[in-house]
Scaffold this motif. Sequence first.
Motif, PDB file in Angstrom:
ATOM      1  N   ALA A 103      33.233 -83.032-139.055  1.00  0.00           N
ATOM      2  CA  ALA A 103      33.088 -81.575-139.064  1.00  0.00           C
ATOM      3  C   ALA A 103      33.747 -81.001-140.304  1.00  0.00           C
ATOM      4  N   SER A 104      33.198 -79.893-140.776  1.00  0.00           N
ATOM      5  CA  SER A 104      33.818 -79.195-141.903  1.00  0.00           C
ATOM      6  C   SER A 104      33.967 -77.724-141.516  1.00  0.00           C
TER       7      SER A 104
ATOM      8  N   PHE B 225      36.559 -72.032-149.641  1.00  0.00           N
ATOM      9  CA  PHE B 225      37.021 -73.407-149.493  1.00  0.00           C
ATOM     10  C   PHE B 225      36.506 -74.017-148.197  1.00  0.00           C
ATOM     11  N   THR B 226      36.294 -75.333-148.237  1.00  0.00           N
ATOM     12  CA  THR B 226      35.850 -76.081-147.075  1.00  0.00           C
ATOM     13  C   THR B 226      36.933 -77.087-146.712  1.00  0.00           C
ATOM     14  N   PHE B 227      37.253 -77.158-145.424  1.00  0.00           N
ATOM     15  CA  PHE B 227      38.290 -78.058-144.935  1.00  0.00           C
ATOM     16  C   PHE B 227      37.680 -79.034-143.947  1.00  0.00           C
TER      17      PHE B 227
ATOM     18  N   THR C 281      44.213 -77.309-140.512  1.00  0.00           N
ATOM     19  CA  THR C 281      44.391 -76.781-141.865  1.00  0.00           C
ATOM     20  C   THR C 281      43.485 -75.577-142.085  1.00  0.00           C
ATOM     21  N   ALA C 282      42.279 -75.638-141.550  1.00  0.00           N
ATOM     22  CA  ALA C 282      41.352 -74.516-141.681  1.00  0.00           C
ATOM     23  C   ALA C 282      41.898 -73.272-140.970  1.00  0.00           C
ATOM     24  N   LYS C 283      42.520 -73.466-139.802  1.00  0.00           N
ATOM     25  CA  LYS C 283      43.112 -72.321-139.090  1.00  0.00           C
ATOM     26  C   LYS C 283      44.267 -71.736-139.888  1.00  0.00           C
ATOM     27  N   LYS C 284      45.089 -72.616-140.447  1.00  0.00           N
ATOM     28  CA  LYS C 284      46.211 -72.153-141.261  1.00  0.00           C
ATOM     29  C   LYS C 284      45.678 -71.396-142.475  1.00  0.00           C
TER      30      LYS C 284
END
Length: 194
Positions: A2-3, A9-11, A16-19
């Motif tokens: 999943a990304s 930006f893509t995580f 990390t994406a939530k942060k």
Amino acid sequence: MASYKVGEFTFSDEATAKKAANELKAINYLMPQLKNAKDSDILKAYNQLVQRKMFSTVVGLSFLQQLQNNLISSSTINNKDILPLYSVGDIKPADNKDNEPVKKVPNRGAVTTSKTKSDLAKENKRLKAFNTFLVVICLTLLTAVIGMFYVSSTINSPTILNYEEELINKYVDWEQELEEKEMELLQRERALNK
């Protein structure tokens, strides 16, 4: 795999994406305040953000980099006053209680760290409880201040500001009452004597 997309930006990691999403919210909050600010105020804000290491993802660090570049290009700011930008490796990760390794994802030459979901949930609960506590304290203090203003505006007793004037007025009133009663008594006495 999943990304997760946050801003530009893509995580690959949800935590990390939530942060990064939280950092993007903070940036969106700061931008209008910094838009019309003086360069010296922007420098203060930038230096505080760097000292506190407020951002730990590529989203926040790219924002700091942009602020730093703007400050460097400013003619009113001495470049020696601009703190150097930290790297994500300088940020100490929280205790990893789930024994999961701290994930490092390279983005634009920077390394980001992330916390586990349980750490984020615990921190989120703690911050919500602290926020609730602060709101209750603020409301209590606000109520106390409003109550004090109400009491001071409706109370008839003298305060330190008008104490002397209140005492003088009180004695003048007493003196007038005594004179009136004395006149009454004299009139009664005269009437009785006649």
